[in-house]
Each structure stands twice: as structure tokens, then as C-alpha cells.
Design an enzyme around this catalytic site. Structure first.
Site, short mmCIF file in Angstrom:
data_model
loop_
_atom_site.label_atom_id
_atom_site.label_comp_id
_atom_site.label_asym_id
_atom_site.label_seq_id
_atom_site.Cartn_x
_atom_site.Cartn_y
_atom_site.Cartn_z
N CYS A 26 0.81 -1.23 0.00
CA CYS A 26 0.00 0.00 0.00
C CYS A 26 0.84 1.28 0.00
CB CYS A 26 -0.98 -0.01 1.17
SG CYS A 26 -2.11 -1.40 1.04
N HIS A 70 -12.37 10.46 -8.75
CA HIS A 70 -11.34 10.58 -9.80
C HIS A 70 -10.22 11.55 -9.41
CE1 HIS A 70 -14.32 8.35 -12.06
NE2 HIS A 70 -13.35 8.01 -12.85
N GLU A 125 -13.03 0.26 1.51
CA GLU A 125 -11.91 0.55 0.62
C GLU A 125 -11.82 -0.49 -0.48
OE1 GLU A 125 -7.57 0.51 1.85
OE2 GLU A 125 -8.08 2.64 1.91
N1 LIG Z 1 -6.57 -0.47 8.99
C1 LIG Z 1 -6.24 -0.26 7.70
N2 LIG Z 1 -5.45 -1.14 7.06
C2 LIG Z 1 -5.14 -0.93 5.76
C3 LIG Z 1 -5.63 0.19 5.06
C4 LIG Z 1 -6.44 1.12 5.79
O1 LIG Z 1 -6.90 2.15 5.25
N3 LIG Z 1 -6.73 0.86 7.08
N4 LIG Z 1 -5.35 0.34 3.74
C5 LIG Z 1 -4.63 -0.52 3.06
C6 LIG Z 1 -4.41 -0.37 1.58
O2 LIG Z 1 -4.83 0.89 1.10
C7 LIG Z 1 -4.97 -1.53 0.70
O3 LIG Z 1 -5.18 -1.15 -0.65
C8 LIG Z 1 -6.21 -2.21 1.13
O4 LIG Z 1 -5.80 -3.31 1.88
P1 LIG Z 1 -6.24 -4.82 1.69
O5 LIG Z 1 -7.58 -5.05 2.30
O6 LIG Z 1 -5.12 -5.63 2.25
O7 LIG Z 1 -6.38 -4.98 0.11
P2 LIG Z 1 -6.42 -6.30 -0.77
O8 LIG Z 1 -6.76 -5.87 -2.15
O9 LIG Z 1 -5.15 -7.07 -0.59
O10 LIG Z 1 -7.63 -7.11 -0.16
P3 LIG Z 1 -8.00 -8.66 -0.31
O11 LIG Z 1 -9.49 -8.68 -0.35
O12 LIG Z 1 -7.45 -9.32 0.92
O13 LIG Z 1 -7.38 -9.17 -1.58
C9 LIG Z 1 -3.98 -1.64 3.74
N5 LIG Z 1 -4.35 -1.81 5.11
#
Ligand SMILES: Nc1nc2c(c(=O)[nH]1)N=C([C@H](O)[C@H](O)COP(=O)(O)OP(=O)(O)OP(=O)(O)O)CN2
Length: 135
Positions: A26, A70, A125
Site C-alpha cells: 500500500c 477521480h 476501501e
Molecule cells: N486499517 C487499515 N489497514 C489498511 C488500510 C487502511 O486504510 N486501514 N489500507 C490498506 C491499503 O490501502 C490496501 O489497498 C487495502 O488493503 P487490503 O484489504 O489488504 O487490500 P487487498 O486488495 O489485498 O484485499 P484482499 O481482499 O485481501 O485481496 C492496507 N491496510
């Protein structure tokens, strides 16, 4: 008997960001289609409205969706990203790392400033990751 309700409306927006402190993937610039749920609490008026869903839509669009959709959201202390992208595209400068939690708090503050009695903000997200702020 007075009945207290929550009403909510759901929005979607696309935004690019990165988490500059993150040790994993990230920290790289990436995008999400966010889903935002806004909850307003209140006692219905004589017609049975806590507030008109349409009015809620206009306020959330004005304060949040039209600004973030966007866009590239940039933490103002993330010098690398500021140097690379500020002034280009639709860059939104924010005074915090753009985690889902921090974005929820920012969204709540902006909507409270429009006199909405916000009870909850949920920001998805990804389809499997969300933050919930309960007020
Ligand atoms: N507590 C938080 N943890 C994370 C955040 C956040 O905003 N708060 N954000 C991120 C990253 O932006 C990431 O893009 C999203 O994380 P993640 O869920 O791990 O994304 P995946 O696409 O890998 O999800 P899967 O569904 O597990 O494939 C990271 N952590």
C-alpha cells in the site's frame, strides 16, 4: 412515543492514493472504488422524514464525492508524492495519511459542519475491507 431513527445513503467514488508509512504494497500508488455509507440520526418530522434522502445526497456529493471522485489524494507531508503530483490531475491535499479510518473521520467532520447529525460513517476501501466510525 418519540422514535429515534438512522437513515443512510450509499455512494461510490474512485480515488488514487498511497500510504507513505506502509511497509507493504500500500506504499505504492494505487486506486480503489470506494463505497461510502453515511448514516444520519433523527426523529422523523410530521411527514415521517428524518431528512429527505435527496437533500442528504446533494450535501454528500458537494462535500465529499465531487471532491474525491477521480482524484489523487495526497498526504501533505508525503513529499515524494507532493513533488510528483501536486498541481497535476485532480490532486486533493489532505493533512493525514489517507487510511480508511482517517478518511472516515474527515468525512464525518465535513458533514457535521453542514449540520448533519451523523451517527455512523462506513467506508469500504475494497469489497473486503472497511472502516466504521460510530458517533
Ligand atoms: N486499517 C487499515 N489497514 C489498511 C488500510 C487502511 O486504510 N486501514 N489500507 C490498506 C491499503 O490501502 C490496501 O489497498 C487495502 O488493503 P487490503 O484489504 O489488504 O487490500 P487487498 O486488495 O489485498 O484485499 P484482499 O481482499 O485481501 O485481496 C492496507 N491496510
Amino acid at each position: 412515543m418519540t422514535q429515534l431513527f438512522e437513515i443512510s445513503k450509499t455512494f461510490h467514488f474512485d480515488m488514487t492514493h498511497r500510504l507513505s508509512f506502509h511497509q507493504g504494497k500500500c506504499r505504492h500508488l494505487h486506486g480503489h472504488t470506494y463505497t461510502l455509507e453515511v448514516y444520519v440520526r433523527g426523529v422523523p418530522d410530521k411527514h415521517g422524514f428524518v431528512m429527505d434522502f435527496g437533500d442528504l445526497k446533494h450535501i454528500v456529493k458537494e462535500e465529499i464525492v465531487d471532491i474525491l471522485d477521480h482524484s489523487v489524494a495526497i498526504y501533505e507531508k508525503d513529499v515524494t508524492l507532493v513533488d510528483a503530483l501536486s498541481g497535476k490531475f485532480r490532486a486533493v491535499m489532505l493533512p493525514f495519511e489517507t487510511t480508511a479510518e482517517n478518511l472516515c473521520a474527515w468525512i464525518a467532520r465535513r458533514l457535521q459542519a453542514r449540520n448533519l447529525d451523523i451517527s455512523k460513517i462506513i467506508l469500504w476501501e475494497t469489497p473486503t475491507s472497511k472502516a466504521v466510525l460510530t458517533l
